[in-house]
Every structure is written in structure tokens, then in C-alpha cells.
Scaffold this motif. Structure first.
Motif, PDB file in Angstrom:
ATOM      1  N   ALA A 168      44.906  31.445  49.855  1.00  0.00           N
ATOM      2  CA  ALA A 168      45.054  30.572  48.699  1.00  0.00           C
ATOM      3  C   ALA A 168      45.167  29.111  49.117  1.00  0.00           C
ATOM      4  CB  ALA A 168      46.273  30.980  47.875  1.00  0.00           C
ATOM      5  N   VAL A 169      45.964  28.847  50.173  1.00  0.00           N
ATOM      6  CA  VAL A 169      46.164  27.467  50.618  1.00  0.00           C
ATOM      7  C   VAL A 169      44.881  26.921  51.242  1.00  0.00           C
ATOM      8  CG1 VAL A 169      47.417  26.027  52.252  1.00  0.00           C
ATOM      9  CG2 VAL A 169      48.646  27.712  50.879  1.00  0.00           C
ATOM     10  N   THR A 170      44.180  27.767  52.003  1.00  0.00           N
ATOM     11  CA  THR A 170      42.937  27.325  52.646  1.00  0.00           C
ATOM     12  C   THR A 170      41.873  27.010  51.610  1.00  0.00           C
ATOM     13  OG1 THR A 170      43.463  28.738  54.528  1.00  0.00           O
ATOM     14  CG2 THR A 170      41.198  27.939  54.356  1.00  0.00           C
ATOM     15  N   ASN A 171      41.838  27.767  50.532  1.00  0.00           N
ATOM     16  CA  ASN A 171      40.837  27.566  49.478  1.00  0.00           C
ATOM     17  C   ASN A 171      41.548  27.213  48.174  1.00  0.00           C
ATOM     18  OD1 ASN A 171      38.409  28.879  51.054  1.00  0.00           O
ATOM     19  ND2 ASN A 171      40.088  30.342  51.156  1.00  0.00           N
ATOM     20  N   LEU A 172      42.393  26.192  48.205  1.00  0.00           N
ATOM     21  CA  LEU A 172      43.296  25.925  47.097  1.00  0.00           C
ATOM     22  C   LEU A 172      42.553  25.690  45.783  1.00  0.00           C
ATOM     23  CD1 LEU A 172      46.231  25.606  46.278  1.00  0.00           C
ATOM     24  CD2 LEU A 172      46.068  23.165  46.798  1.00  0.00           C
ATOM     25  N   SER A 173      41.538  24.808  45.807  1.00  0.00           N
ATOM     26  CA  SER A 173      40.840  24.502  44.552  1.00  0.00           C
ATOM     27  C   SER A 173      40.132  25.736  44.023  1.00  0.00           C
ATOM     28  CB  SER A 173      39.843  23.366  44.767  1.00  0.00           C
ATOM     29  OG  SER A 173      38.890  23.722  45.742  1.00  0.00           O
ATOM     30  N   ALA A 174      39.506  26.519  44.921  1.00  0.00           N
ATOM     31  CA  ALA A 174      38.808  27.734  44.483  1.00  0.00           C
ATOM     32  C   ALA A 174      39.806  28.751  43.933  1.00  0.00           C
ATOM     33  CB  ALA A 174      38.014  28.338  45.636  1.00  0.00           C
ATOM     34  N   ALA A 175      40.970  28.852  44.599  1.00  0.00           N
ATOM     35  CA  ALA A 175      41.985  29.797  44.140  1.00  0.00           C
ATOM     36  C   ALA A 175      42.476  29.431  42.745  1.00  0.00           C
ATOM     37  CB  ALA A 175      43.150  29.835  45.129  1.00  0.00           C
ATOM     38  N   ILE A 176      42.767  28.144  42.541  1.00  0.00           N
ATOM     39  CA  ILE A 176      43.255  27.701  41.229  1.00  0.00           C
ATOM     40  C   ILE A 176      42.203  27.958  40.161  1.00  0.00           C
ATOM     41  CG2 ILE A 176      43.946  25.685  39.896  1.00  0.00           C
ATOM     42  CD1 ILE A 176      45.188  24.567  42.471  1.00  0.00           C
ATOM     43  N   ARG A 177      40.946  27.650  40.479  1.00  0.00           N
ATOM     44  CA  ARG A 177      39.869  27.841  39.517  1.00  0.00           C
ATOM     45  C   ARG A 177      39.715  29.314  39.129  1.00  0.00           C
ATOM     46  NH1 ARG A 177      36.709  25.050  42.038  1.00  0.00           N
ATOM     47  NH2 ARG A 177      35.472  26.584  43.177  1.00  0.00           N
ATOM     48  N   LEU A 178      39.741  30.211  40.138  1.00  0.00           N
ATOM     49  CA  LEU A 178      39.586  31.637  39.855  1.00  0.00           C
ATOM     50  C   LEU A 178      40.774  32.176  39.058  1.00  0.00           C
ATOM     51  CD1 LEU A 178      38.012  34.276  40.220  1.00  0.00           C
ATOM     52  CD2 LEU A 178      39.254  34.626  42.362  1.00  0.00           C
ATOM     53  N   ILE A 179      41.984  31.762  39.457  1.00  0.00           N
ATOM     54  CA  ILE A 179      43.175  32.251  38.764  1.00  0.00           C
ATOM     55  C   ILE A 179      43.141  31.849  37.293  1.00  0.00           C
ATOM     56  CG2 ILE A 179      45.683  31.994  38.602  1.00  0.00           C
ATOM     57  CD1 ILE A 179      45.728  31.754  41.672  1.00  0.00           C
ATOM     58  N   ARG A 180      42.819  30.604  37.036  1.00  0.00           N
ATOM     59  CA  ARG A 180      42.789  30.148  35.639  1.00  0.00           C
ATOM     60  C   ARG A 180      41.703  30.863  34.842  1.00  0.00           C
ATOM     61  NH1 ARG A 180      43.687  23.653  36.795  1.00  0.00           N
ATOM     62  NH2 ARG A 180      45.953  23.773  37.110  1.00  0.00           N
ATOM     63  N   GLU A 181      40.557  31.071  35.453  1.00  0.00           N
ATOM     64  CA  GLU A 181      39.454  31.718  34.754  1.00  0.00           C
ATOM     65  C   GLU A 181      39.798  33.159  34.391  1.00  0.00           C
ATOM     66  OE1 GLU A 181      34.577  31.963  35.198  1.00  0.00           O
ATOM     67  OE2 GLU A 181      35.833  31.347  36.887  1.00  0.00           O
ATOM     68  N   LEU A 182      40.406  33.883  35.348  1.00  0.00           N
ATOM     69  CA  LEU A 182      40.733  35.285  35.076  1.00  0.00           C
ATOM     70  C   LEU A 182      41.963  35.428  34.181  1.00  0.00           C
ATOM     71  CD1 LEU A 182      39.974  37.083  38.454  1.00  0.00           C
ATOM     72  CD2 LEU A 182      38.563  36.877  36.427  1.00  0.00           C
ATOM     73  N   LYS A 183      42.877  34.461  34.280  1.00  0.00           N
ATOM     74  CA  LYS A 183      44.049  34.543  33.397  1.00  0.00           C
ATOM     75  C   LYS A 183      43.655  34.323  31.938  1.00  0.00           C
ATOM     76  CE  LYS A 183      48.166  33.007  34.644  1.00  0.00           C
ATOM     77  NZ  LYS A 183      48.946  34.221  34.877  1.00  0.00           N
ATOM     78  N   GLN A 184      42.538  33.583  31.702  1.00  0.00           N
ATOM     79  CA  GLN A 184      42.047  33.453  30.336  1.00  0.00           C
ATOM     80  C   GLN A 184      41.591  34.791  29.778  1.00  0.00           C
ATOM     81  OE1 GLN A 184      39.003  30.452  30.402  1.00  0.00           O
ATOM     82  NE2 GLN A 184      40.449  28.759  30.449  1.00  0.00           N
ATOM     83  N   LEU A 185      41.153  35.692  30.667  1.00  0.00           N
ATOM     84  CA  LEU A 185      40.768  37.033  30.216  1.00  0.00           C
ATOM     85  C   LEU A 185      41.994  37.914  29.988  1.00  0.00           C
ATOM     86  CD1 LEU A 185      37.754  37.845  32.607  1.00  0.00           C
ATOM     87  CD2 LEU A 185      37.669  36.954  30.277  1.00  0.00           C
ATOM     88  N   GLY A 186      43.127  37.528  30.601  1.00  0.00           N
ATOM     89  CA  GLY A 186      44.334  38.347  30.491  1.00  0.00           C
ATOM     90  C   GLY A 186      44.797  38.938  31.806  1.00  0.00           C
ATOM     91  N   CYS A 187      44.045  38.706  32.892  1.00  0.00           N
ATOM     92  CA  CYS A 187      44.427  39.259  34.196  1.00  0.00           C
ATOM     93  C   CYS A 187      45.665  38.553  34.730  1.00  0.00           C
ATOM     94  CB  CYS A 187      43.274  39.098  35.193  1.00  0.00           C
ATOM     95  SG  CYS A 187      41.766  39.955  34.705  1.00  0.00           S
ATOM     96  N   ARG A 188      46.334  39.227  35.703  1.00  0.00           N
ATOM     97  CA  ARG A 188      47.496  38.634  36.370  1.00  0.00           C
ATOM     98  C   ARG A 188      47.230  38.486  37.857  1.00  0.00           C
ATOM     99  NH1 ARG A 188      52.096  42.227  33.373  1.00  0.00           N
ATOM    100  NH2 ARG A 188      50.318  43.587  32.929  1.00  0.00           N
ATOM    101  N   PHE A 189      48.061  37.651  38.521  1.00  0.00           N
ATOM    102  CA  PHE A 189      47.836  37.341  39.928  1.00  0.00           C
ATOM    103  C   PHE A 189      49.140  37.459  40.714  1.00  0.00           C
ATOM    104  CE2 PHE A 189      43.746  35.826  38.808  1.00  0.00           C
ATOM    105  CZ  PHE A 189      43.015  35.864  39.992  1.00  0.00           C
ATOM    106  N   ALA A 190      48.978  37.917  41.965  1.00  0.00           N
ATOM    107  CA  ALA A 190      50.102  38.001  42.897  1.00  0.00           C
ATOM    108  C   ALA A 190      49.734  37.241  44.163  1.00  0.00           C
ATOM    109  CB  ALA A 190      50.423  39.455  43.225  1.00  0.00           C
ATOM    110  N   LEU A 191      50.701  36.499  44.721  1.00  0.00           N
ATOM    111  CA  LEU A 191      50.510  35.766  45.966  1.00  0.00           C
ATOM    112  C   LEU A 191      51.115  36.606  47.089  1.00  0.00           C
ATOM    113  CD1 LEU A 191      49.266  33.106  46.848  1.00  0.00           C
ATOM    114  CD2 LEU A 191      51.514  32.049  46.672  1.00  0.00           C
ATOM    115  N   ASP A 192      50.256  37.134  47.967  1.00  0.00           N
ATOM    116  CA  ASP A 192      50.668  38.075  49.005  1.00  0.00           C
ATOM    117  C   ASP A 192      51.144  37.326  50.250  1.00  0.00           C
ATOM    118  OD1 ASP A 192      51.171  40.482  50.134  1.00  0.00           O
ATOM    119  OD2 ASP A 192      49.081  41.095  50.371  1.00  0.00           O
ATOM    120  N   ASP A 193      51.992  38.011  51.062  1.00  0.00           N
ATOM    121  CA  ASP A 193      52.514  37.458  52.325  1.00  0.00           C
ATOM    122  C   ASP A 193      53.195  36.116  52.116  1.00  0.00           C
ATOM    123  OD1 ASP A 193      51.448  39.675  53.538  1.00  0.00           O
ATOM    124  OD2 ASP A 193      49.639  38.658  54.217  1.00  0.00           O
ATOM    125  N   PHE A 194      53.872  35.965  50.963  1.00  0.00           N
ATOM    126  CA  PHE A 194      54.470  34.665  50.669  1.00  0.00           C
ATOM    127  C   PHE A 194      55.644  34.382  51.620  1.00  0.00           C
ATOM    128  CE2 PHE A 194      57.272  31.737  48.389  1.00  0.00           C
ATOM    129  CZ  PHE A 194      56.371  30.729  48.098  1.00  0.00           C
TER     130      PHE A 194
END
Length: 950
Positions: A832-858
Motif C-alpha cells: 500500500a505504501v509503495t503504491n500509495l496513490s494506486a492503493a487509495i484509488r482502488l480502495i475508493r473505487e471498490l468501496k463505492q461498490l460496497g467492498c471493504r478493505f484490510a491493511l495486512d502486516d500493519f
């Protein structure tokens, strides 16, 4: 033995020897007798004619070749007993055209049924054939005449019901000539059902003597669903007793006439509709000033109707009280002159009390003579209001222009400035009176690279006026009054009046700061933020170009792969801040040791790459030794601590045999690995026959193995339950885990092959397989969907930065029908940190559908909490490194507590991994972690077949 004379003496007497001879001669009939056994024939005499043929063969020789076989077939049929001989034929002419004959006869048989002879007659029927041909020609001419005018004829015998139709009558009624037997019923069948009753009524009236001649227009229903309009005319003949005996008549095709009349009616209706659509009062007066036509607006304006206005003098309507002097409109009409008159509301000739405009136009015929006058009266009240509104709008536009941040100016066809706003003057450093009326291009267009500016007509604004279409330029320079040039984004749009281009409007914006920001963003996209070196993406692009040069020109290059030794010691001892500073200092030193044509890039955490272009392996080994010595001699000091490092370097030659960028990196990486395996701080050159490198390649065999698994579907899914620490029943929550099913039915865990998949960019394909497999299983398992609350799917870092994967994921979720809120996607903190902008973009796009996200190895990174604000995730999965020793290590417990606290403050639930025992679970429950996962909770289980419960 009997003689020929004996035979003929036994024949019956020929007709010429009997009383029938005169009658047969008058009918031009010959008799004949034929003996099939001897082929002899005997013919009666013909006046003035040549004798008949003596034999059957000579008889056939006199026949027309086209008829010969037909005559032979008829004679043989009669001899066979099938039928009486009756055949027509043509003879070979002595001169002129052939003559026609009728040959008739029958065989004479003995008691045993054998044919003894055959006798018959032969009649010349040429005159009959000629008469039939003349009759047919007359009928053909008559039929062609009927077809030419589309007129059919018919006849009906009222007493017998027999009817006759001409060919054209057939066609007009929708039949093929001769296709049906003519009858009164067939005629009625052709009549359109809606017209049939009228047709029958008219015929009945004629039959009763009420009409000598009836005429009815009706439609014919055609087989293709169309219609034909015809005029039916008929007359009845009566017998001596006054009873109807015969009905004759004609049918005329009037379809074109009916269509023309309808088109005329439609045209008139359209004119009326169009005129009624106008809000202006439109009317037509004849040369005697009488109103002959008017639209709805005219009637509404005058308060008249069509009954009270048409035929009435326009003078009586517009000037009911008379006038001492004709008004300007009446004068123009009387003088037959086109004109346009405006009467203000207070004009004495204006009876309407509001401003009006009256148009007078002469209507001329095809001969140019005036036949009527067209007049139109327009109420200008709304127009005057519109003009006032336009003036207010122009004032508003001027205010907007002066308030705009972009520069705006206009020019005429000659390039002279017609207006300019304050923002443009401010950016150009000019005063308004310096610009208005001046050729603005000569004032503000900048010279390029010391050369004179291009001609004015080459500028975008002039090409826009020439083409009539707007244009845009992002490479324009404008000059300020002090002579300094600055870049602008520049748009130009033509202005027009009456479809003629009158000038153009230009809008420009100073993009100096935007250009600098873009340059900075481009730099950041291709360079490592920490060291300033090119990043892996840019390095691979340069490597790809070098490989293309090798393929085209045969040039040779060398790729060096550097992996620092003992770097982890600095990180573990002094922290990541110290490690970052070490990398910055060492990057500067390494960059000073390479040639100016070479490229140094940071490929990973402590991994670097050097591309030595146009370099032989001997020179590359020398440079690699210099780099190794530089690292070895480098001493890094941090808070009174001094560290020395080493570096393992792998070299791979790049030439035409190098397949692609991935191959080159893999070879250099394998050589670097061998350098480390040999004792670290060493240099290893990749050799294709190197035994040790071949061993390293054995590890790389995972690539083909994984590709085969993808192609043949050798992957399988396991699931591991995630439980809430509170014990509350929320429905099942599980994580999907991919495994490789070995050929020997052994299940290979992901830890064995995922590093190779990540290294060789196979993770997007594996992630696609997992997503498809999970969604397919959920689609086919409605019972499980009721049982399952949340299903977690892992996504790799490479998939995270793959735009095509983003689109695939959205489309696949939508197409599956699986509720999106049931899906949770896990991404590692590092990815997520390495691809921060891509991660944010994907998370927002899928959350609009209703999906949820987990940040692993935090918690594994030093900047974990800092990046957490940017990532809108729903769950934090605490790194198992903090969980497994939580019973003994207070620091680990403090870290878990901190992660739990910050998560709850931000509304994010926490999940602890590596929960191996009940004791660890109890501590996590005490801390307040929301969920637990690990072997102490549930072991991973093979996913059951679709439809079976977990």
C-alpha cells in the motif's frame, strides 16, 4: 405369292371413288392408306397438287424437322393402341413459308389384334393457323395498350356466372394472368374489405336498372399488404324481358392520381400547420386586397375567424374607421413593393397599442407576374424585452470577464484587438489603451530561441478564423511588456455573424507554476524519493531501450545488480532513519564512480542496479570492482557508531541473445545471489554454463511451474476462520488462501511459490485466478452466502498498481451478483505504501461498490501510522511479529495496544494474526483487539465443493 397389284386390289375404294369425294376436295382433305409391313402409302388425289408420298419414309422426309419426331411419336402411340392418331405438323415448303396440316387416322387390326394397315385423312389447316395468329396479334396489341394505360377490361355473364378478364385486369386485381379462374367472387375477394360493401351496393343498383353506368373508386388489397386505388366502371345489358344478362366494364389504375391528391392535401395541411406554428400573424391578400389565407396568430390578433376574415378586404380589417392618408404598409402593398415597416406603440396607424413590425412581400407566379401579396405582422414587445435583457447580459458578461483569472481578448479579421480583460492586461503588463485597436499579435507574441517570431497568419488564432473551428495550443509563449516570455495554455474560438467569421476570442492561462509542478511530478514518477536515483520503473525502461539497441545494432551492454551486505545491521541497530541516511550517502558515492553514460538506479530497499551501456564484460568487471571497493571503504557514522558495509554484485551481459528485460534482470539477480552464496562482498558474472548459476535457475523454475499451474488450473483454495474476541455471533468471517496442488497430490503452501511469483510479475495473473475462483464459488453457493458475513481476498502489490486489474476487479464483482459488502480485500502495508496513490484509488473505487478493505502486516513499517490517515481501510491486521511473542515481550504488547488504540480512534477494527494459543487470545481480548486468526483459532481448511457449507 401375291403381288403388289393384288394387295391394292383388295383395298377398299378411296373416297374419291365415292360420293364423299366432292366434299373432301372442297375441305382440302386427302385420304391416305399405309401398310406398316411394306411401308407403302397411298394418297387420294389433290386438285392441282403433287401426288402424296409413296412410302412412310418419304412422307417423314416432307415434314418440318422441328415437328418430325412429334409426328412419329403420335403414330407409334396409335399403333400401340394407346390413342387415335391426331397431330398437327408443318411440311417442308416448296416456296415461301411452311404450310400446316392436320393428320388423323386409326389402325385396322385383324382378329388377333395385329395391325394390318392404317388409314386416315390429312387436311390443310394453314388458313386456320393464320387466322389464329392474327387473332393472337390483335389480342396482344390490345393487351399491350391496356398495360400501357393501366386499364383492364372484364365481362360477366349474369345468368351463368361465367366471367372473362383481360391480362391487365388480372394484374390490377393483384393476380398473375391466368392464375385464377375469373369470377364475381374472385373480383370481390380482391376489393379492399373496407370498400367491398360500397362496391356490391353500386353493382346491385346497376343490376336493378337504377344506374345506366356506374363509377366507383375503391382500393385493391394486394398480397404484399399494399394497396392499389382503381376506378371501376361498368354497364349492364338487359335481355328482351328486361332481365340483366351481361355486365361489362373497365378498371383503371388511379393510384398515382390518388397519391398526388393526398400529397397536395398533405402539403396544404403542412403549410397550415407550419403557418400556425409561427407566432407572427401571417396572411395572404389577392390583388383586390381580399384576405385569401391566414394563420392562427392572425385570427388571434384580429379577433376574427376564417368565416369572417377570408374574402374580406384587409383595409376593412386593419383600418375599420378609414384613414385620411394611406399608412406606409398600405402604400407598399398598393405600389407592389417589398418593404419592412416598424410602427411604434404610439404611431397613429398602429391600432394594437404595442410596437409591431410588418413585412410586405410580393408573390410571383412562374411567369414572374405578381399574383398575390404575402404579409406578416410581428409583435415586437418580446423582442424589445429581449434587447433589454441582452444589454443586461452583456454587462454581466463584462463583469465576469473582468472577474476571470484567465486572460481573455478578442480580435477582428485583421488581428486588431477589440476587447481585453484585466487579467490579460495584468499578465502582459500592458494598459488597455496600448492594446485596443492594435494588432495584438505583434505586441505579445514571443520570439522562440532567439529567432524572429513566425508570421502573424501562422498563429493559432488566425488558423482558427480560417478554418472556422476552435483550437487549442499548450506550447505557446507570450511576451510581457518588459520583454520576458512566459508559457501559456492557449485556446482560440472563431466569432461569427450571419455565418461569416468576424474575428476570434482568445483565452490563455499562465502555466509557469503548473509546468514546474508537472516537471517535479515527472521527476518523482521516475526517481526514488529517498536517494534521487532513478527508480525501478525508469531503470527498466532504460534497460528495455538498451536491449532494443542490441537487437537492432548488435551493441553490447552489461547489467550490474548490487545488494548491500550488513545493511540490516544498521536498520536494526539505529533505526530506519539511519538506514535512509546511509542509502543517501552511499548513492552519492556510487554515482560518482560510474561513467557519465551509465545509469544507477535503486531497485529495492538495499538493492541497486547499474546499466553499463556499450561496455564489454572486462570493462564491466573493472567498474564493478571499483564499486565494490567504494562500498567496502565507506564508513557510515551515526550517533557515535561506525558501520562498514559490503556489497554483492551480479553481472549479466546484454546482447542479441538476451530475450527480454525480465530475463536480463533475472540473470543479474541470479549472479548476485551466487555472489552472496559464495561468502558475500563478492562479484559474480553470469555464465550460461555456470553450475552454481544453474542451481539458482532451479529456483527460477517456479516461473514455468506457475505458468503451467495457471494454464492447467493446478491452484486450489483454502480458507481460515477469523473469530471475534468477544464471541458475539456475527456470521462467519474467513480469509481465502491460495495453494498449489502438486502433481503428486501434495499441497504446496503459498510461502513456497509467492516470492517467485512476485519476483517474476506473475502475481496479477494469480490474483485474477483467486478472484474468479472465489466469486464463482460464492455464486454457486447461495447457502454459504447466507452463512458468510465476510470473505477476505489477498491482493499483491503488483496487482495494486495494475490499472487493467482495477478494471477487471470492478467488472467481475458487478457481473458476479455476489453482494459487494460480503467481500474484503487485504493488501499489505508495504504494498500500500509503495503504491500509495494506486492503493487509495482502488480502495475508493471498490468501496463505492460496497467492498471493504484490510491493511495486512500493519506495524511492520516505521511510517505505518503516518500513512494510515491516507488509506480509508476498514480493518488493520496486526503484524504477526508483534503477536507471537506478546506473552513475553512488553514492547510487542505495547505495539499491539497502540495499534488497537489508534484503530479504534479512527473507527477501524483490528485483527491479530499468528494467534497460536488460548493464552495469546486471552491477552488480545484483554487489550481489546476485535478479531483473532491463527492456528490457535482454526487451521486452514480446503474449500468444499460449491454448494456445500463451510
Amino acid at each position: 405369292m401375291s403381288t403388289e397389284s393384288d394387295y391394292f386390289s383388295n383395298l377398299h375404294a378411296f373416297p374419291e371413288e365415292s360420293a364423299l369425294a366432292p366434299a373432301l376436295a372442297a375441305a382440302d382433305i386427302q385420304t391416305w392408306d399405309w401398310d406398316p409391313a411394306s411401308s407403302r402409302m397411298r394418297w387420294s388425289a389433290r386438285d392441282g397438287g403433287r401426288p402424296g408420298p409413296a412410302t412412310y419414309q418419304s412422307f417423314l422426309g416432307q415434314l418440318h424437322p422441328a415437328d418430325r419426331q412429334r409426328v412419329v411419336d403420335a403414330i407409334e402411340a396409335a399403333l400401340g393402341g394407346g390413342q387415335t392418331l391426331y397431330v398437327e405438323y408443318r411440311s417442308l415448303p416448296e416456296a415461301g413459308t411452311p404450310r400446316w396440316f392436320l393428320l388423323a387416322g386409326s389402325p385396322i387390326r385383324d382378329r388377333q389384334g395385329r395391325v394390318q394397315r392404317m388409314v386416315g385423312i390429312c387436311q390443310d389447316i394453314t388458313d386456320y393457323h393464320d387466322a389464329i395468329a392474327r387473332l393472337r396479334r390483335r389480342e396482344l396489341r390490345h393487351s399491350e395498350a391496356e398495360a400501357l394505360v393501366h386499364l383492364g377490361s372484364w365481362e360477366l355473364d349474369v345468368r351463368t356466372g361465367m366471367a372473362a378478364w383481360s391480362d391487365e385486369e388480372y394484374r390490377l386485381l393483384g393476380y398473375q394472368p391466368g392464375a385464377v379462374r375469373p369470377s364475381y367472387q374472385k373480383f370481390l375477394d380482391a376489393v379492399h374489405p373496407e370498400d367491398r360493401a360500397t362496391m356490391v351496393l353500386e353493382i346491385e343498383r346497376a343490376l336493378q336498372g337504377d344506374a345506366d353506368l356506374y363509377r366507383v373508386e375503391h382500393r385493391v388489397a394486394l398480397a404484399d399488404g399494399g394497396e392499389r386505388h382503381v376506378l371501376q366502371q361498368g354497364r349492364v345489358s338487359f335481355d328482351a324481358e328486361g332481365r340483366p344478362a351481361r355486365l361489362i366494364g373497365t378498371t383503371l389504375d388511379i393510384t398515382h392520381r390518388v397519391q398526388a391528391e393526398k400529397a397536395l392535401q398533405d402539403s396544404r395541411a403542412q403549410w397550415d400547420h407550419i403557418m400556425d406554428f409561427f407566432e407572427d400573424a401571417v396572411y395572404v391578400v389577392d390583388l383586390d386586397d381580399r384576405v385569401v389565407r391566414a394563420n392562427r396568430a392572425f385570427y388571434e390578433l384580429t379577433g376574427l375567424t376564417a368565416e369572417t376574415a377570408l374574402g374580406r378586404s384587409i383595409m376593412d380589417i386593419m383600418h375599420p374607421h378609414g384613414e385620411p392618408v394611406p399608412c406606409p404598409v398600405c402604400q407598399a402593398r398598393q405600389r407592389r413593393r417589398d418593404t419592412l415597416v416598424t410602427l411604434e406603440a404610439d404611431h397613429p396607424d398602429n391600432r394594437f397599442g404595442r410596437p409591431i413590425e410588418i413585412m410586405v412581400r410580393m408573390i410571383r407566379g412562374s411567369d414572374g407576374e405578381i399574383s398575390a401579396v404575402l404579409m406578416a405582422l410581428r409583435d415586437l414587445t418580446r423582442t424589445r424585452a429581449t434587447e433589454d435583457e441582452l444589454r443586461r447580459l452583456n454587462a454581466h458578461i463584462r463583469l465576469l470577464m473582468e472577474s476571470a483569472g484567465e486572460g481573455i481578448y478578442g480580435i477582428d479579421r485583421q488581428g486588431r484587438c477589440t476587447f481585453i480583460n484585466s487579467a490579460a492586461l495584468r499578465m502582459l503588463g500592458l494598459e488597455r489603451d496600448q492594446v485596443l485597436g492594435q494588432p495584438i499579435q505583434t505586441l505579445i507574441r514571443c520570439e522562440t530561441d532567439g529567432e524572429a517570431a513566425a508570421a502573424d497568419d501562422d498563429a493559432l488564432v488566425f488558423s482558427v478564423m480560417a478554418s472556422g473551428r476552435g483550437g487549442r495550443s499548450e506550447a505557446e509563449l507570450l511576451r510581457r511588456s518588459d520583454g520576458e516570455c512566459f508559457p501559456v495554455e492557449y485556446s482560440a474560438y472563431p466569432t461569427a455573424e450571419n455565418d461569416q467569421v468576424t474575428g476570434a476570442v482568445v483565452v490563455f492561462r499562465d502555466v509557469t507554476e503548473a509546468r514546474e509542478l508537472n516537471r517535479r511530478m515527472d521527476y518523482l514518477a521516475t526517481h526514488d524519493a529517498l536517494t534521487g536515483l532513478v527508480n525501478r520503473h525508469a531503470f527498466e525502461q532504460r534497460l528495455r531501450r538498451a536491449l532494443e539497441a542490441s537487437n537492432r545494432h548488435g551493441s553490447e551492454h552489461v547489467l550490474c545488480y548490487l545488494d548491500l551486505d550488513q545493511f540490516k545491521v544498521v536498520n536494526d541497530t539505529c533505526g530506519h532513519v539511519a538506514g535512509d541516511e546511509l542509502l543517501r550517502q552511499l548513492s552519492t558515492l556510487l554515482h560518482e564512480r560510474i561513467r557519465h553514460t551509465d545509469m544507477l538506479g535503486r531497485l529495492g530497499g538495499d538493492e541497486f542496479g547499474v546499466l553499463l551501456e556499450d561496455c564489454q564484460t572486462g570493462e564491466a568487471l573493472r567498474i564493478a570492482q571499483e564499486l565494490a571497493r567504494t562500498v567496502q571503504e565507506f564508513r557510515f557514522m551515526w550517533e557515535n557508531k561506525t558501520f562498514s558495509l559490503g556489497v554483492s554484485i551480479g553481472l549479466a551481459a546484454i546482447d542479441r541473445s538476451t530475450r527480454d528485460v525480465g530475463t536480463a534482470l533475472a540473470q543479474a539477480d541470479a549472479a548476485c545471489y551466487m555472489a552472496k552464496e559464495a561468502g558475500r562482498n563478492r562479484i559474480h558474472l553470469y555464465q550460461r554454463d555456470d553450475v552454481e548459476t544453474a542451481q539458482r535457475h532451479g529456483e527460477m523454475q517456479w516461473v514455468s511451474r506457475l505458468q503451467e499451474a495457471l494454464a492447467q488450473d493446478h491452484f486450489c483454495l483454502r480458507y481460515q476462520i477469523i473469530e471475534p474476541t468477544s464471541g458475539a455471533a456475527e456470521g462467519l468471517h474467513c480469509e481465502m488462501l491460495v495453494a498449489l496442488c502438486n502433481r503428486g497430490a501434495e499441497m504446496i503452501p503459498p510461502g513456497a511459490f509467492l516470492p517467485a511469483a512476485e519476483r517474476y510479475n506473475l502475481m496479477p495473473a494469480i490474483d485474477r485466478w483467486v478472484v474468479n475462483a472465489v466469486l464463482d464459488w460464492l455464486q454457486a453457493s447461495p447457502g454459504v452466502r447466507e452463512q458468510l458475513a465476510l470473505c477476505s481476498i489477498n491482493l499483491s502489490g503488483t496487482s495494486l498498481s495494475d490499472e487493467e486489474f482495477h478494471g477487471f476487479l470492478v467488472r467481475r464483482i458487478r457481473a458476479s451478483g455476489v453482494p459487494a459488502q460480503m467481500l474484503c480485500f487485504e493488501i499489505t502495508e508495504t504494498a500500500a505504501v509503495t503504491n500509495l496513490s494506486a492503493a487509495i484509488r482502488l480502495i475508493r473505487e471498490l468501496k463505492q461498490l460496497g467492498c471493504r478493505f484490510a491493511l495486512d502486516d500493519f506495524g511492520s513499517g516505521m511510517s505505518s501510522f503516518g500513512y494510515l490517515k491516507e488509506l480509508p481501510v476498514d480493518y488493520l491486521k496486526i503484524d504477526g511479529a508483534f503477536v507471537k511473542d506478546i506473552l513475553n515481550d512488553p514492547v510487542d504488547r505495547a505495539m499491539v495496544t497502540a495499534i488497537r488504540d489508534i484503530g479504534h480512534v479512527m473507527g477501524i477494527r483490528t485483527i491479530a494474526e499468528f494467534v497460536e494459543s488460548e493464552a495469546i487470545r486471552a491477552v488480545l481480548q484483554e487489550i481489546g483487539v476485535d478479531y483473532v486468526q491463527g492456528y490457535g483459532v482454526a487451521w486452514p481448511q480446503l474449500l468444499p465443493p460449491a454448494g456445500e457449507p463451510l
